[in-house]
Design a protein around this motif. Sequence first.
Motif, PDB file in Angstrom:
ATOM      1  N   SER A  34       0.835  -1.201   0.000  1.00  0.00           N
ATOM      2  CA  SER A  34       0.000   0.000   0.000  1.00  0.00           C
ATOM      3  C   SER A  34       0.868   1.248   0.000  1.00  0.00           C
ATOM      4  O   SER A  34       2.054   1.215   0.361  1.00  0.00           O
ATOM      5  CB  SER A  34      -0.901   0.021   1.237  1.00  0.00           C
ATOM      6  OG  SER A  34      -0.118   0.265   2.397  1.00  0.00           O
ATOM      7  N   GLU A  35       0.285   2.356  -0.390  1.00  0.00           N
ATOM      8  CA  GLU A  35       0.995   3.633  -0.391  1.00  0.00           C
ATOM      9  C   GLU A  35       1.509   3.969   1.003  1.00  0.00           C
ATOM     10  O   GLU A  35       2.646   4.426   1.163  1.00  0.00           O
ATOM     11  CB  GLU A  35       0.075   4.751  -0.885  1.00  0.00           C
ATOM     12  CG  GLU A  35       0.744   6.108  -0.876  1.00  0.00           C
ATOM     13  CD  GLU A  35      -0.163   7.228  -1.346  1.00  0.00           C
ATOM     14  OE1 GLU A  35       0.143   8.378  -1.010  1.00  0.00           O
ATOM     15  OE2 GLU A  35      -1.167   6.961  -2.032  1.00  0.00           O
ATOM     16  N   ALA A  36       0.706   3.723   2.013  1.00  0.00           N
ATOM     17  CA  ALA A  36       1.095   4.039   3.390  1.00  0.00           C
ATOM     18  C   ALA A  36       2.328   3.246   3.826  1.00  0.00           C
ATOM     19  O   ALA A  36       3.232   3.791   4.470  1.00  0.00           O
ATOM     20  CB  ALA A  36      -0.068   3.769   4.342  1.00  0.00           C
ATOM     21  N   VAL A  37       2.388   1.973   3.471  1.00  0.00           N
ATOM     22  CA  VAL A  37       3.527   1.129   3.846  1.00  0.00           C
ATOM     23  C   VAL A  37       4.790   1.600   3.128  1.00  0.00           C
ATOM     24  O   VAL A  37       5.870   1.672   3.725  1.00  0.00           O
ATOM     25  CB  VAL A  37       3.229  -0.360   3.528  1.00  0.00           C
ATOM     26  CG1 VAL A  37       4.474  -1.210   3.655  1.00  0.00           C
ATOM     27  CG2 VAL A  37       2.133  -0.870   4.435  1.00  0.00           C
ATOM     28  N   ILE A  38       4.666   1.957   1.866  1.00  0.00           N
ATOM     29  CA  ILE A  38       5.824   2.440   1.100  1.00  0.00           C
ATOM     30  C   ILE A  38       6.325   3.759   1.671  1.00  0.00           C
ATOM     31  O   ILE A  38       7.525   3.944   1.882  1.00  0.00           O
ATOM     32  CB  ILE A  38       5.468   2.580  -0.393  1.00  0.00           C
ATOM     33  CG1 ILE A  38       5.126   1.204  -0.973  1.00  0.00           C
ATOM     34  CG2 ILE A  38       6.608   3.243  -1.160  1.00  0.00           C
ATOM     35  CD1 ILE A  38       4.457   1.238  -2.327  1.00  0.00           C
ATOM     36  N   ARG A  39       5.405   4.685   1.940  1.00  0.00           N
ATOM     37  CA  ARG A  39       5.786   5.976   2.534  1.00  0.00           C
ATOM     38  C   ARG A  39       6.518   5.763   3.853  1.00  0.00           C
ATOM     39  O   ARG A  39       7.541   6.387   4.117  1.00  0.00           O
ATOM     40  CB  ARG A  39       4.555   6.842   2.786  1.00  0.00           C
ATOM     41  CG  ARG A  39       3.975   7.471   1.570  1.00  0.00           C
ATOM     42  CD  ARG A  39       2.739   8.295   1.953  1.00  0.00           C
ATOM     43  NE  ARG A  39       2.380   9.162   0.871  1.00  0.00           N
ATOM     44  CZ  ARG A  39       2.878  10.378   0.688  1.00  0.00           C
ATOM     45  NH1 ARG A  39       3.751  10.871   1.526  1.00  0.00           N
ATOM     46  NH2 ARG A  39       2.509  11.104  -0.332  1.00  0.00           N
TER      47      ARG A  39
END
Length: 63
Positions: A47-52
């Motif tokens: 997910s975007e949150a995990v990558i960020r």
Amino acid sequence: MQTFKVQGMTCGHCERAVVNAIQARDSSTRVEVDLEAGLVQVEGSLSEAVIREAIEEEGYQVQ
């Protein structure tokens, strides 16, 4: 494919740190870094949150 604008990456060490941090969460994820443009492209199921979070934990800022 997700693309992130990242501040603070200046060298090969920075590139490896970001790639390793993201792939530590999912080793099958494909990560490409363009140091000159300050871009990180990620292909996979994260997910975007995990990558960020992975990038920011290495000390870089995601815009």
